[in-house]
Design an enzyme around this catalytic site. Structure first.
Site, PDB file in Angstrom:
ATOM      1  N   CYS A 213       0.815  -1.224   0.000  1.00 65.88           N
ATOM      2  CA  CYS A 213       0.000   0.000   0.000  1.00 65.88           C
ATOM      3  C   CYS A 213       0.845   1.269   0.000  1.00 65.88           C
ATOM      4  CB  CYS A 213      -0.921   0.008   1.209  1.00 65.88           C
ATOM      5  SG  CYS A 213      -1.985  -1.436   1.278  1.00 65.88           S
ATOM      6  N   CYS A 236      -5.354   4.712   7.779  1.00 68.62           N
ATOM      7  CA  CYS A 236      -5.396   3.279   8.091  1.00 68.62           C
ATOM      8  C   CYS A 236      -6.513   2.962   9.070  1.00 68.62           C
ATOM      9  CB  CYS A 236      -4.055   2.807   8.636  1.00 68.62           C
ATOM     10  SG  CYS A 236      -3.552   3.702  10.103  1.00 68.62           S
TER      11      CYS A 236
HETATM   12  S1  SF4 Z   1      -2.735  -3.373   6.945  1.00 64.51           S
HETATM   13 FE1  SF4 Z   1      -3.509  -1.645   5.727  1.00 64.51          FE
HETATM   14  S2  SF4 Z   1      -1.658  -0.669   4.952  1.00 64.51           S
HETATM   15 FE2  SF4 Z   1      -1.078  -2.767   5.626  1.00 64.51          FE
HETATM   16  S3  SF4 Z   1      -1.300  -4.096   3.822  1.00 64.51           S
HETATM   17 FE3  SF4 Z   1      -3.234  -4.138   4.892  1.00 64.51          FE
HETATM   18  S4  SF4 Z   1      -4.445  -2.507   3.856  1.00 64.51           S
HETATM   19 FE4  SF4 Z   1      -2.318  -2.147   3.383  1.00 64.51          FE
END
Ligand code: SF4
Length: 240
Positions: A213, A236
């Site tokens: 991400c 997030c």
């Molecule tokens: S926790 Fe959030 S930032 Fe990390 S991979 Fe998953 S969607 Fe992406």
């Protein structure tokens, strides 16, 4: 008091109203004074939740100058950059602390079995909930305050962040000493104090999260453009 707190936890004198009243005075004193106030109030109950990004490195440096027992945690989603893991090792050695590694309940394999391949690409909110929000919520359940490196200029949602306030989600005090800081302020501090930082920042990554991400930004893009690129998502969920 009208605020919610977790059962069995005494929020002390810091109701939402009391914090709101205090915030402007604390802000005028500056980041170091805010951290000092938080340490005085909450002691080891004050948790610095760090992603070891540039802002968090400022806070780590300030905190470690004030106490030899900093309470620092990081969320290890299992998807952080190798540079981030290397920085965590380097910083722990340099400052002489052991950060608490908070991990999701589900391993990446479990998540794949339950939710399918690359959940972050199909439903990043759920992925962040599973890998970040739920683990942090569980960790903070018996703590009294948390500190973060969020700044007002980072996202629309953060534009009104106070330097101290009551975090309804976690039922504890939230301390944002760098809320009024600019990106330049952060880098000025890092350079002036010789603070180590993630080398990815110098490679076009002003904001660094999980590998799937996060991408480098291009000239002219906003500094958050590299996070969840191509999606509506800008947070997030930890700070909502
Ligand atoms: S926790 Fe959030 S930032 Fe990390 S991979 Fe998953 S969607 Fe992406």
């Amino acid at each position: 008091m009208t605020h919610q707190s977790s059962p069995g936890r005494d929020p002390g004198p810091w109701s939402p109203e009391a914090l709101a009243q205090l915030a402007p005075d604390l802000e005028a004193l500056g980041a170091e004074a805010i951290i000092r106030w938080a340490l005085d109030q909450f002691g080891s109950g004050l948790v610095l939740a760090s992603s070891f990004g540039a802002e968090d490195m400022v806070l780590v440096d300030m905190l470690c100058r004030m106490t030899d027992r900093p309470h620092i945690v990081y969320l290890d989603t299992g998807l952080l950059f190798p540079e981030t893991y290397a920085l965590i090792d380097q910083v722990q050695q340099r400052y002489g602390f052991q950060a608490v590694r908070v991990v999701p309940q589900l391993s990446l394999d479990d998540q794949q079995s339950l939710w399918g391949d690359a959940l972050w690409a199909r439903d990043p909110d759920r992925c962040c909930t599973l890998r970040k929000v739920e683990p942090l919520t569980a960790y903070l359940a018996d703590k009294s305050a948390w500190m973060t490196g969020i700044r007002r200029e980072q996202t629309p949602h953060r534009r009104t962040a106070p330097v101290v306030g009551f975090d309804q989600r976690y039922g504890i005090t939230k301390v944002n000493p760098l809320a009024p800081w600019t990106y330049k302020d952060v880098y000025r501090y890092l350079v002036r104090h010789g603070v180590p930082y993630n080398p990815l920042h110098d490679q076009g990554y002003p904001s660094i999260g999980c590998i799937p991400c996060t991408r480098a930004i291009r000239p002219g893009e906003s500094w958050r453009a590299g996070r969840w690129a191509g999606q509506e998502k800008t947070e997030c969920g930890l700070h909502l």
